[in-house]
Design an enzyme around this catalytic site. Structure first.
Site, mmCIF file in Angstrom:
data_model
loop_
_atom_site.group_PDB
_atom_site.id
_atom_site.type_symbol
_atom_site.label_atom_id
_atom_site.label_comp_id
_atom_site.label_asym_id
_atom_site.label_seq_id
_atom_site.Cartn_x
_atom_site.Cartn_y
_atom_site.Cartn_z
ATOM 1 N N TRP A 22 0.613 -0.950 0.051
ATOM 2 C CA TRP A 22 0.249 -0.300 -0.112
ATOM 3 C C TRP A 22 1.047 1.865 0.110
ATOM 4 O O TRP A 22 2.113 0.943 0.859
ATOM 5 C CB TRP A 22 -0.917 -0.386 1.461
ATOM 6 C CG TRP A 22 -1.796 0.918 0.816
ATOM 7 C CD1 TRP A 22 -3.214 1.182 0.556
ATOM 8 C CD2 TRP A 22 -1.738 2.413 2.795
ATOM 9 N NE1 TRP A 22 -3.462 2.530 1.263
ATOM 10 C CE2 TRP A 22 -2.523 3.186 2.019
ATOM 11 C CE3 TRP A 22 -0.430 2.918 3.180
ATOM 12 C CZ2 TRP A 22 -2.515 4.769 1.747
ATOM 13 C CZ3 TRP A 22 -0.037 4.308 3.848
ATOM 14 C CH2 TRP A 22 -1.231 4.897 3.262
ATOM 15 N N SER A 82 2.441 -7.253 1.660
ATOM 16 C CA SER A 82 0.829 -6.768 2.103
ATOM 17 C C SER A 82 0.239 -6.633 1.521
ATOM 18 O O SER A 82 -0.068 -7.825 1.372
ATOM 19 C CB SER A 82 2.298 -5.509 2.608
ATOM 20 O OG SER A 82 1.276 -5.107 3.247
ATOM 21 N N LEU A 144 4.768 4.486 6.885
ATOM 22 C CA LEU A 144 5.883 3.702 6.397
ATOM 23 C C LEU A 144 6.976 3.662 7.816
ATOM 24 O O LEU A 144 7.017 2.204 7.881
ATOM 25 C CB LEU A 144 6.338 4.592 5.187
ATOM 26 C CG LEU A 144 6.007 4.917 4.030
ATOM 27 C CD1 LEU A 144 6.585 5.508 3.061
ATOM 28 C CD2 LEU A 144 5.435 3.428 3.492
ATOM 29 N N ALA A 145 6.780 4.441 9.019
ATOM 30 C CA ALA A 145 7.339 4.098 9.598
ATOM 31 C C ALA A 145 7.327 2.987 10.699
ATOM 32 O O ALA A 145 7.862 2.317 11.055
ATOM 33 C CB ALA A 145 7.155 5.501 10.728
ATOM 34 N N ASP A 207 6.650 -8.243 12.985
ATOM 35 C CA ASP A 207 6.336 -6.940 12.108
ATOM 36 C C ASP A 207 5.082 -6.547 13.695
ATOM 37 O O ASP A 207 4.560 -7.160 13.698
ATOM 38 C CB ASP A 207 5.835 -8.110 11.418
ATOM 39 C CG ASP A 207 4.873 -6.827 10.107
ATOM 40 O OD1 ASP A 207 4.039 -6.034 10.673
ATOM 41 O OD2 ASP A 207 4.944 -7.565 9.469
ATOM 42 N N HIS A 235 7.973 -5.675 8.647
ATOM 43 C CA HIS A 235 7.441 -5.490 8.244
ATOM 44 C C HIS A 235 7.985 -5.681 6.309
ATOM 45 O O HIS A 235 7.181 -5.615 5.668
ATOM 46 C CB HIS A 235 6.288 -3.875 7.875
ATOM 47 C CG HIS A 235 4.939 -4.879 6.883
ATOM 48 N ND1 HIS A 235 4.101 -5.556 7.719
ATOM 49 C CD2 HIS A 235 4.315 -4.083 5.669
ATOM 50 C CE1 HIS A 235 2.815 -5.742 5.987
ATOM 51 N NE2 HIS A 235 3.633 -4.145 5.805
#
Length: 256
Positions: A22, A82, A144-145, A207, A235
């Site tokens: 994503w 993902s 994203l972090a 994750d 992740h």
């Protein structure tokens, strides 16, 4: 209908299609594409509405899978990271004859937490959807972090992801919302019991989006599949552990 952005490289005798997650695009694979293209004919794809695949609105998972499949080789290993893991899984379910093997990376058949099922709390995903309208770029950066948090290389991994996002124009808000809607609502746990091709599931122990508790649950639900946990990854294990990741895919190639 529009075509999506698609790049092919390498001359391996097995095709490998890589589907990103994503908010991102195919540039996320640049950390491993050279190594992989020496073993596979590699297909790098920007999912509809993401990266260079402009001109698409929000799509359902089924529609996204059909759009991607239109430009795909007749038979390939499909690897999805993902959100991309859901797209690859959908293709394996609807067009199994096109799938040599299915690989999901830091992906869940049901990202949203349910009764007795660990995942992302629905209100967290709904919150991201709300925040997208308010502060688009900051919301993507927060997401994203979350993906690299906890790893030894968290800062540089987060920088790599951010660079990927900023390398190309941002997706439209409705496309990002549509992707979050898929993460919030799709549940492929039971359908994927029926796939018969080789099925490899890769996870990061750290994750924060796909809890490691799902791994033994899916081992039991899908006994035909194999799982592997990167002990120090979050992740994005292909960014933090590219050599290990590469070895696993080359080993899979020997078996298909």
């Amino acid at each position: 209908m529009n075509n999506i952005w698609w790049q092919t490289k390498g001359q391996g005798n097995v095709h490998l299609v890589l589907l990103h997650g994503w908010g991102l695009n195919a540039e996320v694979w640049r950390c491993i594409d050279e190594e992989l293209s020496s073993h596979f004919t590699l297909h790098l794809v920007d999912l509809p509405g993401f990266g260079r695949s402009r001109g698409f609105g929000a799509l359902s998972l089924a529609d996204m899978a059909e759009v991607v499949l239109r430009q795909a080789p007749d038979k390939a290993i499909w690897l999805g990271w993902s959100l991309g893991g859901l797209v690859a899984s959908q293709i394996a379910l609807t067009h199994p004859e096109r799938v040599l093997a299915l690989v999901t990376v830091a992906s869940s058949p049901c990202f949203s937490a349910r009764d007795e099922w660990p995942g992302i709390k629905p209100d967290v995903l709904a919150g991201f959807q709300q925040q997208l309208s308010d502060d688009f770029q900051r919301t993507v950066e927060r997401f994203l972090a979350l993906q690299t948090m906890g790893t030894e290389t968290a800062r540089q991994d987060a920088r790599a992801l951010k660079k990927t996002v900023l390398a190309l124009p941002m997706p439209e808000v409705d496309v990002l919302n549509g992707g979050l809607e898929i993460l919030k609502t799709v549940d492929l746990r039971l359908p994927l019991q029926n796939v018969s091709m080789p099925f490899l599931r890769l996870y990061g122990y750290l994750d924060g989006l796909v809890p490691r508790k799902v791994v033994p649950m899916l081992d039991k639900l899908w006994p035909h599949s194999e799982s592997y946990i990167f002990a120090k990854a979050a992740h994005a294990p292909f960014i933090s552990h590219p050599v290990e990741f590469h070895h696993l895919l080359v080993a899979l190639k020997q078996r298909v």
